[in-house]
Design a protein around this motif. Structure first.
Motif, PDB file in Angstrom:
ATOM      1  N   GLY A 155       0.965  -0.748  -0.001  1.00 40.48           N
ATOM      2  CA  GLY A 155       0.041  -0.059  -0.220  1.00 40.48           C
ATOM      3  C   GLY A 155       0.582   1.233  -0.437  1.00 40.48           C
ATOM      4  N   TYR A 156       1.925   0.929   0.246  1.00 37.39           N
ATOM      5  CA  TYR A 156       2.976   2.400   1.102  1.00 37.39           C
ATOM      6  C   TYR A 156       3.585   2.005  -0.680  1.00 37.39           C
ATOM      7  CZ  TYR A 156       1.810   2.784   5.253  1.00 37.39           C
ATOM      8  OH  TYR A 156       0.928   2.609   6.364  1.00 37.39           O
ATOM      9  N   ASP A 157       3.118   1.609  -1.660  1.00 37.75           N
ATOM     10  CA  ASP A 157       4.340   1.353  -2.512  1.00 37.75           C
ATOM     11  C   ASP A 157       5.900   0.214  -2.961  1.00 37.75           C
ATOM     12  OD1 ASP A 157       2.417   2.359  -4.066  1.00 37.75           O
ATOM     13  OD2 ASP A 157       3.322   4.389  -4.304  1.00 37.75           O
ATOM     14  N   ILE A 158       5.668  -0.194  -1.620  1.00 40.92           N
ATOM     15  CA  ILE A 158       7.049  -1.154  -1.697  1.00 40.92           C
ATOM     16  C   ILE A 158       6.595  -2.343  -1.449  1.00 40.92           C
ATOM     17  CG2 ILE A 158       8.497  -1.788   0.890  1.00 40.92           C
ATOM     18  CD1 ILE A 158       8.208   0.444   2.237  1.00 40.92           C
ATOM     19  N   ASP A 159       7.905  -3.103  -2.957  1.00 41.81           N
ATOM     20  CA  ASP A 159       7.183  -4.776  -2.855  1.00 41.81           C
ATOM     21  C   ASP A 159       8.242  -5.296  -2.930  1.00 41.81           C
ATOM     22  OD1 ASP A 159       7.261  -6.541  -4.516  1.00 41.81           O
ATOM     23  OD2 ASP A 159       6.085  -6.135  -6.169  1.00 41.81           O
ATOM     24  N   LEU A 160       8.262  -6.151  -1.191  1.00 41.23           N
ATOM     25  CA  LEU A 160       9.754  -6.489  -1.307  1.00 41.23           C
ATOM     26  C   LEU A 160       9.811  -7.699  -2.603  1.00 41.23           C
ATOM     27  CD1 LEU A 160       8.477  -7.460   2.805  1.00 41.23           C
ATOM     28  CD2 LEU A 160       9.898  -5.559   2.021  1.00 41.23           C
ATOM     29  N   GLU A 161       9.194  -8.538  -2.790  1.00 37.89           N
ATOM     30  CA  GLU A 161       9.729  -9.600  -4.108  1.00 37.89           C
ATOM     31  C   GLU A 161      10.336  -8.838  -5.124  1.00 37.89           C
ATOM     32  OE1 GLU A 161       7.030 -12.227  -5.123  1.00 37.89           O
ATOM     33  OE2 GLU A 161       5.769 -12.866  -3.247  1.00 37.89           O
ATOM     34  N   ALA A 162       9.577  -7.730  -5.407  1.00 37.67           N
ATOM     35  CA  ALA A 162      10.772  -6.533  -6.498  1.00 37.67           C
ATOM     36  C   ALA A 162      11.981  -6.799  -6.128  1.00 37.67           C
ATOM     37  CB  ALA A 162       9.955  -5.400  -7.258  1.00 37.67           C
ATOM     38  N   ALA A 163      11.897  -6.150  -4.544  1.00 36.87           N
ATOM     39  CA  ALA A 163      12.984  -5.251  -4.675  1.00 36.87           C
ATOM     40  C   ALA A 163      14.375  -6.585  -4.100  1.00 36.87           C
ATOM     41  CB  ALA A 163      13.013  -4.068  -3.169  1.00 36.87           C
ATOM     42  N   SER A 164      13.949  -7.744  -3.346  1.00 36.01           N
ATOM     43  CA  SER A 164      15.128  -8.677  -3.624  1.00 36.01           C
ATOM     44  C   SER A 164      15.165  -9.769  -4.897  1.00 36.01           C
ATOM     45  CB  SER A 164      14.558  -9.465  -2.334  1.00 36.01           C
ATOM     46  OG  SER A 164      13.490 -10.133  -2.640  1.00 36.01           O
ATOM     47  N   GLY A 165      14.110  -9.290  -5.389  1.00 33.51           N
ATOM     48  CA  GLY A 165      14.134 -10.485  -7.005  1.00 33.51           C
ATOM     49  C   GLY A 165      13.718 -11.682  -5.987  1.00 33.51           C
ATOM     50  N   GLU A 166      13.744 -11.778  -4.819  1.00 37.15           N
ATOM     51  CA  GLU A 166      12.784 -13.388  -4.446  1.00 37.15           C
ATOM     52  C   GLU A 166      11.392 -13.360  -3.981  1.00 37.15           C
ATOM     53  OE1 GLU A 166      15.208 -15.813  -4.814  1.00 37.15           O
ATOM     54  OE2 GLU A 166      16.715 -14.846  -5.123  1.00 37.15           O
ATOM     55  N   ASN A 167      11.259 -14.377  -3.550  1.00 36.08           N
ATOM     56  CA  ASN A 167       9.730 -14.928  -2.647  1.00 36.08           C
ATOM     57  C   ASN A 167       9.330 -14.592  -1.255  1.00 36.08           C
ATOM     58  OD1 ASN A 167      10.355 -17.331  -2.574  1.00 36.08           O
ATOM     59  ND2 ASN A 167       8.099 -17.690  -4.049  1.00 36.08           N
ATOM     60  N   HIS A 168      10.891 -14.728  -0.886  1.00 35.65           N
ATOM     61  CA  HIS A 168      10.920 -15.107   0.907  1.00 35.65           C
ATOM     62  C   HIS A 168       9.731 -14.299   2.023  1.00 35.65           C
ATOM     63  CE1 HIS A 168      14.854 -11.840   1.177  1.00 35.65           C
ATOM     64  NE2 HIS A 168      14.562 -13.572  -0.015  1.00 35.65           N
ATOM     65  N   HIS A 169      10.295 -13.151   1.888  1.00 35.02           N
ATOM     66  CA  HIS A 169       9.895 -11.937   2.460  1.00 35.02           C
ATOM     67  C   HIS A 169       9.957 -12.493   3.075  1.00 35.02           C
ATOM     68  CE1 HIS A 169       5.304 -12.030   0.495  1.00 35.02           C
ATOM     69  NE2 HIS A 169       6.505 -11.988  -0.032  1.00 35.02           N
ATOM     70  N   VAL A 170      11.475 -12.299   3.658  1.00 36.23           N
ATOM     71  CA  VAL A 170      12.834 -11.787   4.608  1.00 36.23           C
ATOM     72  C   VAL A 170      13.023 -10.832   5.088  1.00 36.23           C
ATOM     73  CG1 VAL A 170      14.670 -13.264   6.104  1.00 36.23           C
ATOM     74  CG2 VAL A 170      12.858 -14.689   4.790  1.00 36.23           C
ATOM     75  N   LEU A 171      13.497 -10.256   6.028  1.00 36.51           N
ATOM     76  CA  LEU A 171      14.662  -8.949   6.001  1.00 36.51           C
ATOM     77  C   LEU A 171      15.276  -9.557   7.129  1.00 36.51           C
ATOM     78  CD1 LEU A 171      12.170  -6.352   6.060  1.00 36.51           C
ATOM     79  CD2 LEU A 171      13.718  -6.479   4.304  1.00 36.51           C
ATOM     80  N   PRO A 172      16.464  -8.921   7.117  1.00 36.25           N
ATOM     81  CA  PRO A 172      17.574  -8.391   8.591  1.00 36.25           C
ATOM     82  C   PRO A 172      16.449  -7.809   9.584  1.00 36.25           C
ATOM     83  CG  PRO A 172      18.172  -7.228   7.088  1.00 36.25           C
ATOM     84  CD  PRO A 172      16.841  -7.489   6.676  1.00 36.25           C
ATOM     85  N   ALA A 173      16.664  -7.926  10.891  1.00 33.81           N
ATOM     86  CA  ALA A 173      16.352  -7.136  11.534  1.00 33.81           C
ATOM     87  C   ALA A 173      17.451  -6.512  11.701  1.00 33.81           C
ATOM     88  CB  ALA A 173      17.080  -7.670  13.665  1.00 33.81           C
ATOM     89  N   PRO A 174      17.844  -4.563  12.127  1.00 31.09           N
ATOM     90  CA  PRO A 174      18.544  -3.960  11.754  1.00 31.09           C
ATOM     91  C   PRO A 174      20.112  -4.205  12.623  1.00 31.09           C
ATOM     92  CG  PRO A 174      17.064  -2.807  10.389  1.00 31.09           C
ATOM     93  CD  PRO A 174      16.751  -3.999  11.772  1.00 31.09           C
ATOM     94  N   SER A 175      21.408  -4.209  11.529  1.00 23.66           N
ATOM     95  CA  SER A 175      22.924  -5.023  12.464  1.00 23.66           C
ATOM     96  C   SER A 175      23.765  -4.115  12.373  1.00 23.66           C
ATOM     97  CB  SER A 175      22.774  -6.510  12.956  1.00 23.66           C
ATOM     98  OG  SER A 175      20.903  -6.570  13.808  1.00 23.66           O
ATOM     99  N   THR A 176      24.420  -4.260  13.212  1.00 25.78           N
ATOM    100  CA  THR A 176      26.068  -3.854  12.961  1.00 25.78           C
ATOM    101  C   THR A 176      26.668  -4.939  13.609  1.00 25.78           C
ATOM    102  OG1 THR A 176      25.537  -1.460  12.887  1.00 25.78           O
ATOM    103  CG2 THR A 176      27.940  -2.157  13.360  1.00 25.78           C
ATOM    104  N   PHE A 177      28.331  -5.021  12.973  1.00 25.13           N
ATOM    105  CA  PHE A 177      29.218  -5.940  13.382  1.00 25.13           C
ATOM    106  C   PHE A 177      30.848  -5.721  13.520  1.00 25.13           C
ATOM    107  CE2 PHE A 177      25.372  -8.480  12.661  1.00 25.13           C
ATOM    108  CZ  PHE A 177      24.904  -9.335  13.778  1.00 25.13           C
ATOM    109  N   LEU A 178      31.095  -5.305  15.295  1.00 26.84           N
ATOM    110  CA  LEU A 178      32.742  -5.566  14.454  1.00 26.84           C
ATOM    111  C   LEU A 178      34.056  -6.604  14.247  1.00 26.84           C
ATOM    112  CD1 LEU A 178      34.234  -2.923  16.500  1.00 26.84           C
ATOM    113  CD2 LEU A 178      35.441  -4.671  15.629  1.00 26.84           C
ATOM    114  N   VAL A 179      34.212  -7.147  13.098  1.00 26.01           N
ATOM    115  CA  VAL A 179      35.121  -8.610  13.513  1.00 26.01           C
ATOM    116  C   VAL A 179      36.314  -8.115  13.409  1.00 26.01           C
ATOM    117  CG1 VAL A 179      35.169 -10.266  12.169  1.00 26.01           C
ATOM    118  CG2 VAL A 179      32.907  -9.054  11.861  1.00 26.01           C
ATOM    119  N   GLY A 180      37.143  -8.782  14.165  1.00 22.42           N
ATOM    120  CA  GLY A 180      38.393  -8.216  14.642  1.00 22.42           C
ATOM    121  C   GLY A 180      39.317  -8.874  13.491  1.00 22.42           C
ATOM    122  N   MET A 181      40.489  -9.430  13.040  1.00 21.72           N
ATOM    123  CA  MET A 181      41.291  -9.932  12.593  1.00 21.72           C
ATOM    124  C   MET A 181      41.478 -11.218  12.660  1.00 21.72           C
ATOM    125  SD  MET A 181      44.374  -7.013  10.613  1.00 21.72           S
ATOM    126  CE  MET A 181      45.456  -8.497  10.046  1.00 21.72           C
TER     127      MET A 181
END
Length: 229
Positions: A155-181
């Protein structure tokens, strides 16, 4: 006050010695953002494969790192909160690079939309596509969007399938990771509320804590490269 408590707890976790194994159940697709189980500081970062804007496969191998890396997962260029967060993180970008960090951004957008869908497609970040969910699941932050929300987005013109090219309707919980060497996660931030994002000052504090660690657990090669040994 809450931000200070978050910073202190995050930096305390940053310096956990050794590493903890990640549980395999974390890689499943969770029923909601509230149920995700992100990898934590002290755990080994996973190997994963994403794609660049030209659809080329890019592999992350924690056993063959030449620099520490900041990895930020965001929902996609269609998300206004993600665009705002990318803009805010520009305040930290140069200092992070000066400290020797690689900076990766990963979204569920398909490769062709990685930059095109952003409000500012000229950002200097390295952005990768994880439409196939290899990285998102490996870090334990994948969740399925319920049908009601999928319809509301349309309804907001956001098509998850068009954006991802997939039909899984999966998103990440927004996250940040610092990985050491050494391939160990030294800092992690995940918030199931997509409207609340990691402030650049906290990310910079975590990065400085990593580079200034004097107890010998940092990779000696990293210290020599940056003149801290």
């Amino acid at each position: 006050m809450m931000r200070k408590l978050l910073l202190l707890s995050a930096l305390a976790l940053l310096l956990i010695p050794g590493y903890l194994p990640a549980d395999s159940h974390r890689t499943r697709i969770h029923a909601s953002a509230d149920q995700v189980e992100p990898l934590l500081p002290g755990m080994q970062a996973p190997a994963f494969r994403v794609r660049d804007v030209k659809r080329n496969a890019v592999t992350f191998d924690p056993a063959a790192m030449t620099k520490p890396v900041i990895i930020t997962f965001f929902r996609g260029g269609w998300c206004p909160y993600c665009n705002l967060h990318l803009a805010e993180l520009r305040h930290a970008e140069q200092e992070l690079k000066t400290m020797g960090f690689d900076i990766w951004f990963i979204s569920i957008d398909r490769p062709e939309l990685l930059y095109e869908s952003l409000q500012d497609p000229g950002v200097g970040y390295t952005v990768y596509s994880d439409a196939r969910l290899d990285a998102t699941r490996a870090f334990g932050i994948a969740f399925r969007v319920d049908d009601e929300t999928v319809d509301r987005y349309r309804g907001y013109d956001i098509d998850l399938e068009a954006a991802s090219g997939e039909n899984h309707h999966v998103l990440p919980a927004p996250s940040t990771f610092l990985v050491g060497m050494d391939g160990i996660i030294r800092f992690q931030y995940t918030n199931p509320d997509y409207t609340v994002r990691l402030h650049p000052s906290i990310l910079l504090a975590a990065a400085r804590a990593y580079t200034n660690d004097e107890d010998g657990r940092l990779d000696r090669a990293f210290k020599r490269e940056h003149g801290t040994e």
